[in-house]
Motif scaffolding. Structure first.
Motif, PDB file in Angstrom:
ATOM      1  N   GLU A  58       0.824  -1.213   0.000  1.00 57.43           N
ATOM      2  CA  GLU A  58       0.000   0.000   0.000  1.00 57.43           C
ATOM      3  C   GLU A  58       0.857   1.262   0.000  1.00 57.43           C
ATOM      4  N   GLY A  59       0.270   2.336  -0.507  1.00 53.98           N
ATOM      5  CA  GLY A  59       0.825   3.678  -0.311  1.00 53.98           C
ATOM      6  C   GLY A  59       2.082   3.963  -1.102  1.00 53.98           C
ATOM      7  N   MET A  60       2.661   5.097  -0.781  1.00 52.10           N
ATOM      8  CA  MET A  60       3.824   5.601  -1.508  1.00 52.10           C
ATOM      9  C   MET A  60       4.979   5.810  -0.526  1.00 52.10           C
ATOM     10  N   VAL A  61       6.188   5.793  -1.093  1.00 52.85           N
ATOM     11  CA  VAL A  61       7.380   5.968  -0.262  1.00 52.85           C
ATOM     12  C   VAL A  61       8.099   7.233  -0.723  1.00 52.85           C
ATOM     13  N   MET A  62       8.619   8.010   0.200  1.00 47.41           N
ATOM     14  CA  MET A  62       9.344   9.226  -0.189  1.00 47.41           C
ATOM     15  C   MET A  62      10.670   8.858  -0.836  1.00 47.41           C
ATOM     16  N   LYS A  63      10.922   9.461  -1.993  1.00 48.30           N
ATOM     17  CA  LYS A  63      12.133   9.152  -2.766  1.00 48.30           C
ATOM     18  C   LYS A  63      13.368   9.715  -2.048  1.00 48.30           C
ATOM     19  N   PRO A  64      14.485   9.035  -2.161  1.00 47.42           N
ATOM     20  CA  PRO A  64      15.664   9.515  -1.422  1.00 47.42           C
ATOM     21  C   PRO A  64      16.335  10.747  -2.028  1.00 47.42           C
ATOM     22  N   GLU A  65      16.301  10.879  -3.384  1.00 49.26           N
ATOM     23  CA  GLU A  65      17.101  11.974  -3.979  1.00 49.26           C
ATOM     24  C   GLU A  65      16.634  13.372  -3.593  1.00 49.26           C
ATOM     25  N   PRO A  66      15.312  13.673  -3.693  1.00 47.41           N
ATOM     26  CA  PRO A  66      14.911  15.037  -3.290  1.00 47.41           C
ATOM     27  C   PRO A  66      15.206  15.326  -1.822  1.00 47.41           C
ATOM     28  N   LEU A  67      15.019  14.306  -0.963  1.00 46.77           N
ATOM     29  CA  LEU A  67      15.303  14.479   0.466  1.00 46.77           C
ATOM     30  C   LEU A  67      16.780  14.789   0.677  1.00 46.77           C
ATOM     31  N   ALA A  68      17.640  14.023  -0.001  1.00 45.00           N
ATOM     32  CA  ALA A  68      19.089  14.212   0.165  1.00 45.00           C
ATOM     33  C   ALA A  68      19.514  15.575  -0.374  1.00 45.00           C
ATOM     34  N   ALA A  69      18.953  15.957  -1.527  1.00 46.10           N
ATOM     35  CA  ALA A  69      19.341  17.251  -2.124  1.00 46.10           C
ATOM     36  C   ALA A  69      18.892  18.391  -1.214  1.00 46.10           C
ATOM     37  N   CYS A  70      17.707  18.275  -0.670  1.00 46.67           N
ATOM     38  CA  CYS A  70      17.179  19.325   0.214  1.00 46.67           C
ATOM     39  C   CYS A  70      18.046  19.416   1.470  1.00 46.67           C
ATOM     40  N   LEU A  71      18.359  18.272   2.044  1.00 42.93           N
ATOM     41  CA  LEU A  71      19.171  18.254   3.266  1.00 42.93           C
ATOM     42  C   LEU A  71      20.557  18.842   3.009  1.00 42.93           C
ATOM     43  N   LYS A  72      21.123  18.503   1.862  1.00 44.66           N
ATOM     44  CA  LYS A  72      22.470  19.008   1.558  1.00 44.66           C
ATOM     45  C   LYS A  72      22.468  20.528   1.373  1.00 44.66           C
ATOM     46  N   ALA A  73      21.327  21.075   0.992  1.00 45.03           N
ATOM     47  CA  ALA A  73      21.246  22.528   0.771  1.00 45.03           C
ATOM     48  C   ALA A  73      21.090  23.305   2.077  1.00 45.03           C
ATOM     49  N   VAL A  74      20.854  22.594   3.173  1.00 44.33           N
ATOM     50  CA  VAL A  74      20.681  23.283   4.464  1.00 44.33           C
ATOM     51  C   VAL A  74      22.061  23.581   5.057  1.00 44.33           C
TER      52      VAL A  74
END
Ligand code: ADE
Length: 252
Positions: A58-74
């Motif tokens: 069921e359901g959807m999983v959050m993709k790793p690339e956008p999360l990693a890119a966002c985190l790296k930009a912090v």
């Protein structure tokens, strides 16, 4: 202190972070809160941040690339920072954990959504997971707000008055006593007379005993971690509560 919130629903935070104590703390530059939209870091045309789970289900999983890119930009701020994923899998958030977080320079709170976050992202980038209780929310946003609020009020100067965070429930494994304000009689119910007496020592004693009674009745589990001074033991003895408190403390 700085708190960064990473979410696909950045609007979730606008009003709660713009009211009351958090608003005041932000204006006084006691806390610097930044909100980041994970969707801005999605690399495909549709700005997808989630996808179907490998293996089905069921359901959807959050993709790793956008999360990693966002985190790296912090940008990292100060020396002590932690990356925290809000998730029902983490250890349960507590006042003690709020105190630990309040001692850091930067908290980076990642709000998971849907059925979860790709495990590889968590493994590589997350220092710890954090749950706010044994129930499932639609996402980590509300949990991140809970953590932000609990941490913010512990920062020096955030509450305006010198020590009221120390008197909060849980700061000493005790629930807070009841509070009263005007009028002195409401629907026939009177304020406890001692609170009107002007005798500060008697008021403190009354409140301490009320806190103990309330904790014994509602959260006896808390008493185990409560250390009592000699003076407090004496008061409890005079009130005929000491033996009962000690029995509760001894219980496994
Ligand atoms: N996300 C979904 N449920 C949660 C919970 N209980 N605590 C923290 N994050 C969550």
């Amino acid at each position: 202190m700085r708190i960064d919130l990473l979410s696909i629903f950045p609007d979730f935070f606008t009003s709660p972070l713009d009211e009351g104590i958090i608003r005041r703390a932000r204006l006084a530059q006691i806390i610097d809160i930044r909100i980041h939209n994970i969707r801005d870091y999605a690399c495909d045309r549709h700005q997808m941040t989630d996808d179907r789970p490998y293996g089905g289900g069921e359901g959807m999983v959050m993709k790793p690339e956008p999360l990693a890119a966002c985190l790296k930009a912090v940008p990292r701020y100060g020396e002590k920072h932690r990356v925290i994923l809000l998730s029902p899998r983490g250890p349960c958030f507590s006042q003690q954990q709020a105190l630990n977080y309040a001692g850091l320079d930067q908290l980076i709170l990642i709000c998971g959504r849907y059925e979860g976050v790709d495990e590889r992202f968590t493994e590589r980038f997350v220092d710890e997971e954090c749950s706010i209780g044994d129930y499932v929310l639609s996402g980590g946003e509300l949990a991140a707000l809970v953590v932000t609020d609990a941490v913010c009020r512990l920062l020096p100067g955030a509450l305006g008055c010198a020590d009221s965070a120390e008197k909060d429930s849980f700061s000493r494994n005790m629930l807070k006593h009841g509070q009263y304000t005007r009028p002195p009689v409401f629907e026939g119910m009177e304020v406890p007379a001692v609170l009107l007496s002007g005798d500060h020592a008697a008021v403190d004693r009354h409140r301490f005993v009320e806190s103990i009674r309330l904790t014994m009745c509602r959260r006896p589990d808390l008493l185990k971690g409560l250390e009592l001074s000699r003076e407090e033991r004496k008061v409890l003895k005079q009130e005929g509560l000491l033996t009962q408190v000690e029995q509760m403390q001894a219980r496994v």
